[in-house]
Design a protein around this motif. Structure first.
Motif, PDB file in Angstrom:
ATOM      1  N   GLN B 256      31.215  30.288  26.302  1.00  0.00           N
ATOM      2  CA  GLN B 256      31.968  30.673  27.501  1.00  0.00           C
ATOM      3  C   GLN B 256      33.016  31.724  27.172  1.00  0.00           C
ATOM      4  O   GLN B 256      33.176  32.707  27.900  1.00  0.00           O
ATOM      5  N   ALA B 257      33.698  31.523  26.048  1.00  0.00           N
ATOM      6  CA  ALA B 257      34.744  32.473  25.658  1.00  0.00           C
ATOM      7  C   ALA B 257      34.138  33.854  25.435  1.00  0.00           C
ATOM      8  O   ALA B 257      34.699  34.863  25.861  1.00  0.00           O
ATOM      9  N   GLN B 258      32.967  33.867  24.798  1.00  0.00           N
ATOM     10  CA  GLN B 258      32.298  35.139  24.533  1.00  0.00           C
ATOM     11  C   GLN B 258      31.980  35.862  25.847  1.00  0.00           C
ATOM     12  O   GLN B 258      32.246  37.051  26.006  1.00  0.00           O
ATOM     13  N   LYS B 259      31.454  35.087  26.819  1.00  0.00           N
ATOM     14  CA  LYS B 259      31.082  35.677  28.106  1.00  0.00           C
ATOM     15  C   LYS B 259      32.304  36.207  28.848  1.00  0.00           C
ATOM     16  O   LYS B 259      32.269  37.276  29.460  1.00  0.00           O
ATOM     17  N   LYS B 260      33.386  35.427  28.792  1.00  0.00           N
ATOM     18  CA  LYS B 260      34.617  35.848  29.485  1.00  0.00           C
ATOM     19  C   LYS B 260      35.157  37.121  28.841  1.00  0.00           C
ATOM     20  O   LYS B 260      35.660  38.013  29.523  1.00  0.00           O
ATOM     21  N   GLU B 261      35.053  37.185  27.522  1.00  0.00           N
ATOM     22  CA  GLU B 261      35.526  38.359  26.804  1.00  0.00           C
ATOM     23  C   GLU B 261      34.732  39.593  27.242  1.00  0.00           C
ATOM     24  O   GLU B 261      35.299  40.660  27.473  1.00  0.00           O
ATOM     25  N   ASP B 262      33.417  39.414  27.419  1.00  0.00           N
ATOM     26  CA  ASP B 262      32.573  40.511  27.893  1.00  0.00           C
ATOM     27  C   ASP B 262      33.040  41.001  29.259  1.00  0.00           C
ATOM     28  O   ASP B 262      33.001  42.190  29.549  1.00  0.00           O
ATOM     29  N   GLN B 263      33.465  40.035  30.107  1.00  0.00           N
ATOM     30  CA  GLN B 263      33.891  40.420  31.456  1.00  0.00           C
ATOM     31  C   GLN B 263      35.215  41.171  31.429  1.00  0.00           C
ATOM     32  O   GLN B 263      35.514  41.936  32.330  1.00  0.00           O
ATOM     33  N   LYS B 264      36.012  40.932  30.370  1.00  0.00           N
ATOM     34  CA  LYS B 264      37.272  41.668  30.260  1.00  0.00           C
ATOM     35  C   LYS B 264      37.045  43.067  29.713  1.00  0.00           C
ATOM     36  O   LYS B 264      37.729  44.008  30.086  1.00  0.00           O
ATOM     37  N   ASP B 265      36.090  43.199  28.778  1.00  0.00           N
ATOM     38  CA  ASP B 265      35.885  44.483  28.096  1.00  0.00           C
ATOM     39  C   ASP B 265      34.981  45.426  28.870  1.00  0.00           C
ATOM     40  O   ASP B 265      34.805  46.576  28.479  1.00  0.00           O
ATOM     41  N   PHE B 266      34.427  44.963  29.952  1.00  0.00           N
ATOM     42  CA  PHE B 266      33.466  45.747  30.712  1.00  0.00           C
ATOM     43  C   PHE B 266      34.093  47.046  31.226  1.00  0.00           C
ATOM     44  O   PHE B 266      35.303  47.120  31.431  1.00  0.00           O
ATOM     45  N   SER B 267      33.270  48.065  31.387  1.00  0.00           N
ATOM     46  CA  SER B 267      33.778  49.285  32.017  1.00  0.00           C
ATOM     47  C   SER B 267      32.648  49.929  32.817  1.00  0.00           C
ATOM     48  O   SER B 267      31.474  49.614  32.618  1.00  0.00           O
ATOM     49  N   LEU B 268      33.032  50.828  33.705  1.00  0.00           N
ATOM     50  CA  LEU B 268      32.030  51.480  34.553  1.00  0.00           C
ATOM     51  C   LEU B 268      31.115  52.384  33.721  1.00  0.00           C
ATOM     52  O   LEU B 268      29.951  52.572  34.058  1.00  0.00           O
ATOM     53  N   GLU B 269      31.640  52.920  32.617  1.00  0.00           N
ATOM     54  CA  GLU B 269      30.814  53.758  31.736  1.00  0.00           C
ATOM     55  C   GLU B 269      29.684  52.917  31.144  1.00  0.00           C
ATOM     56  O   GLU B 269      28.544  53.356  31.042  1.00  0.00           O
ATOM     57  N   GLU B 270      30.064  51.692  30.779  1.00  0.00           N
ATOM     58  CA  GLU B 270      29.079  50.779  30.214  1.00  0.00           C
ATOM     59  C   GLU B 270      27.961  50.503  31.223  1.00  0.00           C
ATOM     60  O   GLU B 270      26.776  50.509  30.880  1.00  0.00           O
ATOM     61  N   LEU B 271      28.382  50.315  32.480  1.00  0.00           N
ATOM     62  CA  LEU B 271      27.408  50.052  33.536  1.00  0.00           C
ATOM     63  C   LEU B 271      26.481  51.245  33.712  1.00  0.00           C
ATOM     64  O   LEU B 271      25.274  51.097  33.889  1.00  0.00           O
ATOM     65  N   GLN B 272      27.069  52.432  33.630  1.00  0.00           N
ATOM     66  CA  GLN B 272      26.274  53.638  33.839  1.00  0.00           C
ATOM     67  C   GLN B 272      25.195  53.786  32.755  1.00  0.00           C
ATOM     68  O   GLN B 272      24.059  54.116  33.058  1.00  0.00           O
TER      69      GLN B 272
END
Lengths: 269, 409
Positions: B256-272
């Motif tokens: 869970q901690a890993q997943k939450k960390e991913d949600q914090k580090d996310f960026s729109l560039e990553e999505l692109q």
């Protein structure tokens, strides 16, 4: 400019809804009271009595103001004042108080100040009726100038809306705004000439002149000009320009802030 | 699918700022430019569609973004980026939501219906149906604050369903109702579906989803992990939960901690970089950009407002000056008038001389140097009048005598 048009269009397309909701609001507010809607008139009458005692008998010693019996002069001012002060406070809280309800449905939030403006009109009409009765019973002359009440009523509603949309948005963003507004309104009772004539030589001329720039004073004074045979409103173009400049500036800023931040109101709730 | 698209969610993201205090939040809101507050991506590029006459299930563990995406679709919260297409009126039902606690159930029905634009006549026509559907008996006349969560949900559902929405979002609202109410709602929702309306059904009750939904979207920590027909997705979801539940407590926490960390580090560039192939190049330029929160004030508007401010300033200054000037004149006139009035008043109330012929303006005690002529000039009265007022026989004045000075005619 686009913001202003969006907000105004929302008012006009939802006019029917605004009137129906405000009528329901009125009913709901007084439903649990035995005297019901009578309170809307009883409350102001009691206040008028107190102010007459203090200002009419005490300060003015029963003298006339600008050639008009003090009681009629003051009642007309208070009719406008009660409406405007209640509306200024009501609109300021209108969005904040309903935020929870409207955040769960798709609702044009900008109409909430209008609901309050319309809802308060009920007591305004009632109070105005009492004032007119007083004016008739004192035998004051009827004149063609009475028609300019329509213009000043329009001024009052537009100003209330401009300030309302601004205040309502500000109160959601910064809660302290409402507190500041409350204090200002308490002062305005005396500064806007509702209960005593601020057009007096007892004040230093500069202070007097600055007080007369107040839009609230413009409306109150306008109603008096209309009903007590004063001058026509177009005879004072500078006062008129000042009033409309203040009102339009408020409207522009208010609408802009409203449109800019309303998508985020829910985040702030 | 051939049926028209009712809801199209495309690469939607939602970023929440995690402020420590409320004032931080407001400061960030009012200052232009991006602030450096830690953020959290509740939605990390979600895409799915819902068609007319379709029941779409939204499943996922707590905090996976189901409610956030429901709120985005219903227009309650704005997405941070991405494209949202909604064709029709949306009505959302969450548990006990959108009811005013101090009003009675009946008042709530009316207020909500009025606010959604119905006239009193139209409300009178549907109100009995709403009451019957909610089926909470005498409680309809009680304030909503006295309701149980089940009653709130019933009332909320009854109101929402009678607003005749094109798209109905049910956000776990049925989980607090009992079996009878659940069946009643199901019946109504089936009827909706048959009428070609769209239902988005958010639930943890997998058996409910299984019986009701045509397709399912599985949300997982802000992503769509899988979407497709109900049976397949539910199978995979069940598999996942069983597997997950077998993990030890520390492993669960780490996951869970890993997943939450991913949600914090996310960026729109990553999505692109991740989803660039899912959209056309034309779309890509816009869809991965932040949606602007309101428009900036246009340049012309700023100019107009500045001009108005300047005009206001000069008008006010002019007004204050003229009033100032006028008032100085008026004030002088008033002072003059007041003085005259005071003088008149004094004359009117003044005492008369002993012979009763004149009003006394002043009194004068004669000194050794005084002559009648002196006094006459001093008080601006004729000597003859002075003599007459004081009954003097000749011009001699006795020292120490009180001389009455009379008013003019």
């Amino acid at each position: 400019m686009k913001d202003v048009f969006i907000v105004l269009r929302e008012q006009f397309t939802n006019l029917g809804m605004i009137v129906r909701v405000s009528r329901y609001d009125d009913k709901a507010t007084y439903q649990s009271h035995y005297l019901g809607l009578i309170w809307q008139i009883l409350n102001p009458i009691i206040q008028v009595g107190v102010y007459y005692l203090i200002f009419g008998m005490g300060l003015y010693g029963g003298r006339e103001v600008e050639g008009v019996p003090f009681i009629a002069w003051m009642m007309l001012g208070l009719t406008c004042w009660f409406y405007m002060s209640a509306t200024m406070l009501g609109t300021s809280q209108s969005i904040y108080r309903q935020l929870y309800l409207v955040s769960k449905m798709n609702f044009p939030v900008s109409t909430l100040p209008s609901v309050n403006i319309v809802s308060n009109l009920t007591s305004f009409w009632a109070m105005l009726a009492v004032t007119m009765l007083t004016i008739f019973s004192l035998g004051l002359p009827v004149s063609v100038r009475w028609f300019q009440v329509i213009y000043f009523f329009f001024c009052m509603i537009v100003f209330m809306f401009a300030l309302g949309i601004f205040s309502a948005t500000m109160t959601v963003l910064i809660r302290d705004y409402h507190m500041v507004l409350q204090s200002v309104i308490r002062l305005l009772l005396y500064l806007s000439g509702a209960v005593w004539n601020i057009r007096t030589t007892a004040l230093p001329p500069k202070v007097n002149a600055i007080l007369q720039l107040d839009p609230v004073f413009y409306v109150i004074d306008g109603f008096r000009k209309s009903l007590f045979n004063g001058s026509w409103f177009w005879q004072h173009p500078v006062d008129m320009a000042i009033f409309w400049l203040i009102t339009l500036l408020l409207l522009f800023i208010g609408c802009h802030l409203h449109i800019k931040f309303r998508a985020r109101f829910v985040d702030l709730a | 699918m051939d049926t028209p698209v009712k809801v199209r969610v495309k690469e939607i993201t939602k970023e929440f700022e995690m402020y420590k205090t409320r004032s931080d939040k407001i400061k960030a809101l009012l200052t232009p430019g991006r602030s450096k507050v830690p953020t959290f991506w509740a939605l990390k590029g979600v895409s799915f569609e819902a068609h007319a006459g379709e029941a779409l299930g939204l499943i996922g563990i707590n905090g996976s973004g189901k409610s956030t995406v429901s709120n985005v679709i219903s227009g309650i919260i704005p997405p941070t980026s991405g494209e949202l297409e909604v064709n029709g009126d949306v009505s959302i039902i969450a548990i006990g939501a959108g009811l005013k606690a101090q009003l009675t159930g009946l008042q709530n029905i009316r207020v909500k219906a009025l606010m959604s634009g119905l006239t009193n006549k139209e409300i009178d026509q549907i109100i009995q149906d709403v009451i019957d559907f909610a089926d909470i008996g005498d409680f309809i006349n009680q304030p909503v604050k006295n309701y149980s969560s089940g009653m709130r949900s019933r009332l909320g559902f009854a109101i929402a369903i009678h607003q005749k929405p094109d798209i109905l979002i049910v956000d776990e609202a049925l989980s607090v109702g009992d079996q009878t109410f659940y069946e009643k709602c199901m019946e109504k929702m089936m009827q909706f579906k048959a009428e070609g309306k769209t239902i988005i059904f958010v639930s943890h009750a997998l058996n409910q989803v299984e019986t009701f939904c045509d397709r399912v979207v599985w949300m997982h920590y802000g992503d769509v992990r899988e979407q497709g027909d109900t049976a397949t997705v539910l199978d995979h979801y069940r598999e996942f939960t069983t597997r997950f539940n077998k993990l030890s407590a520390t492993e669960k926490k780490a996951y869970q901690a890993q997943k939450k960390e991913d949600q914090k580090d996310f960026s729109l560039e990553e999505l692109q970089t991740r989803d660039a192939n899912d959209v056309t190049p034309a779309q890509a330029s816009k869809i991965f950009q932040r949606n602007r929160v309101g428009d900036k004030m246009s340049f012309s508007m700023i100019v107009i407002m500045l001009a108005m401010l300047v005009a206001l300033f000069f008008a006010a200054r002019w007004s204050v000056r003229t009033l100032d000037h006028q008032q100085v004149v008026e004030q002088a006139a008033t002072a003059q008038l007041a003085a005259t009035r005071a003088a008149e008043y004094r004359e009117k109330t003044a005492l008369s001389t002993p012979n009763g012929q004149y009003k006394i303006k002043a009194e004068h005690k004669v000194t050794a140097d005084d002559t009648l002529a002196d006094l006459a000039t001093k008080y601006d009265v004729s000597a003859a009048r002075l003599k007459a007022a004081n009954d003097l026989k000749d011009d001699t004045l006795t020292t120490g005598r009180i001389i009455y000075i009379p008013y003019d005619d």
